[in-house]
Write a protein that holds these residues in place. Structure first.
Motif, short mmCIF file in Angstrom:
data_model
loop_
_atom_site.label_atom_id
_atom_site.label_comp_id
_atom_site.label_asym_id
_atom_site.label_seq_id
_atom_site.Cartn_x
_atom_site.Cartn_y
_atom_site.Cartn_z
N SER A 74 0.87 -1.18 0.00
CA SER A 74 0.00 0.00 0.00
C SER A 74 0.90 1.22 0.00
O SER A 74 1.83 1.30 0.80
CB SER A 74 -0.93 0.01 1.22
OG SER A 74 -0.18 0.07 2.42
N VAL A 75 0.65 2.15 -0.90
CA VAL A 75 1.50 3.32 -1.07
C VAL A 75 0.80 4.54 -0.49
O VAL A 75 -0.27 4.93 -0.97
CB VAL A 75 1.84 3.54 -2.55
CG1 VAL A 75 2.73 4.77 -2.71
CG2 VAL A 75 2.53 2.32 -3.14
N GLN A 76 1.41 5.13 0.52
CA GLN A 76 0.76 6.23 1.23
C GLN A 76 1.33 7.61 0.89
O GLN A 76 0.80 8.62 1.35
CB GLN A 76 0.91 6.01 2.75
CG GLN A 76 0.43 4.65 3.23
CD GLN A 76 -1.07 4.49 3.17
OE1 GLN A 76 -1.79 5.45 2.94
NE2 GLN A 76 -1.56 3.28 3.41
N SER A 77 2.40 7.66 0.11
CA SER A 77 3.02 8.95 -0.18
C SER A 77 3.82 8.86 -1.47
O SER A 77 4.15 7.76 -1.96
CB SER A 77 3.93 9.39 0.96
OG SER A 77 5.03 8.51 1.09
N ALA A 78 4.17 10.02 -2.02
CA ALA A 78 4.99 10.07 -3.23
C ALA A 78 6.38 9.51 -2.95
O ALA A 78 6.99 8.86 -3.81
CB ALA A 78 5.08 11.51 -3.73
N GLU A 79 6.91 9.73 -1.74
CA GLU A 79 8.23 9.21 -1.39
C GLU A 79 8.23 7.68 -1.37
O GLU A 79 9.19 7.05 -1.83
CB GLU A 79 8.65 9.75 -0.02
CG GLU A 79 8.94 11.25 0.02
CD GLU A 79 7.67 12.09 0.05
OE1 GLU A 79 7.78 13.31 -0.18
OE2 GLU A 79 6.59 11.52 0.30
N GLU A 80 7.18 7.10 -0.84
CA GLU A 80 7.08 5.64 -0.82
C GLU A 80 6.93 5.10 -2.23
O GLU A 80 7.51 4.05 -2.58
CB GLU A 80 5.90 5.20 0.05
CG GLU A 80 5.82 3.71 0.28
CD GLU A 80 4.68 3.33 1.21
OE1 GLU A 80 4.65 2.16 1.64
OE2 GLU A 80 3.83 4.19 1.50
N ASN A 81 6.17 5.78 -3.06
CA ASN A 81 6.00 5.38 -4.47
C ASN A 81 7.35 5.40 -5.20
O ASN A 81 7.69 4.46 -5.93
CB ASN A 81 5.01 6.33 -5.15
CG ASN A 81 4.40 5.73 -6.39
OD1 ASN A 81 3.45 4.95 -6.32
ND2 ASN A 81 4.93 6.09 -7.55
N ASP A 82 8.14 6.45 -4.97
CA ASP A 82 9.46 6.56 -5.58
C ASP A 82 10.40 5.46 -5.07
O ASP A 82 11.24 4.95 -5.82
CB ASP A 82 10.06 7.93 -5.30
CG ASP A 82 9.32 9.05 -6.02
OD1 ASP A 82 8.60 8.75 -7.00
OD2 ASP A 82 9.45 10.22 -5.59
#
Length: 241
Positions: A74-82
């Motif tokens: 589960s991706v909660q932020s742009a930083e985690e997505n990156d």
């Protein structure tokens, strides 16, 4: 004979070493289950991969079962997505579509994470929304661009699975740890105090024995009795001319 009683300093060092060992033993971050978990911020991630150069494909149900006991990504932020995008090439070759742990909630009529957290961050492709039925709508993440795509939970196969779990942080243990630290300190002080008293009594006993021994009377020669002394003196007088 050497004293068998440990000095207070030695006991203090032993107790401090024990405390450090207990502290290190209680520390921990990611699961130690033989798999390679990658830490990022307060989460740990396991990138599932099959045999090298083999085509991997997983249904949504299979992806969830591979992460049994943990959470599907589960991706909660742009930083985690990156983070997922940047780490993917070290695991997979080429582009991979990674299943996200997202589903359509009929109660709220919105997409939600399997962890029941609301969706606060998205990174949809231009094609969003899709023509899929809401009940069959799931989401995958493209490992090369980080963009999200609506896919079928029933019919589509994706070739990337990432499991995640929260790191074992020590914040909730701060209060018990403070109490434990206070008890350890009090125990150390008590041990040191008792050991110091025992050591002092032992040393005092040894010192007192040495004084008595030093002041024992050892005459250099035998003293004659009074009668014998008078006899000797009279003999000496008679012998004088």
């Amino acid at each position: 004979m050497e004293s068998q009683t440990k000095s207070p300093r030695s006991l203090l060092i032993c107790v401090l070493v024990l405390c450090v060992q207990l502290r290190l033993a209680s520390a921990g971050d990611c699961p130690a289950d033989g798999r390679t978990w990658v830490p990022f911020r307060d989460r740990c991630y396991y990138f599932v991969h099959g045999e090298e150069d083999a085509i991997k494909s997983y249904t949504y149900a299979r992806a969830k079962s591979l992460c049994q006991g943990y959470e599907l990504l589960s991706v909660q932020s742009a930083e985690e997505n990156d983070f997922v995008v940047k780490y993917s090439p070290s695991v997979w070759k080429g582009r991979v579509n990674v299943w996200l742990g997202m589903y359509y909630d009929t109660n709220s009529e919105n997409m939600r994470w399997l962890s029941e957290d609301p969706v606060q961050f998205t990174n949809w492709e231009d094609s969003y929304p899709s023509d899929l039925l809401p009940m069959e709508t799931c989401v995958s993440l493209h490992s090369d661009t980080g963009k999200w795509e609506n896919v079928s939970c029933v019919n589509d196969l994706e070739n990337g699975v990432v499991c995640e779990i929260a790191q074992k942080v020590e914040q909730p243990r701060r209060k018990p740890s403070a109490l434990l630290s206070a008890l350890v300190i009090l125990s150390v002080l008590a041990i040191v105090g008792v050991s110091a008293a025992i050591w002092f009594v032992h040393q005092k006993h040894n010192f007192g024995s040495s004084i008595v021994t030093a002041f024992e009377y050892h005459p250099p020669f035998r003293v004659l009795d009074t009668d014998q002394s008078c006899l000797v003196e009279s003999e000496e007088l008679d012998s004088v001319p």
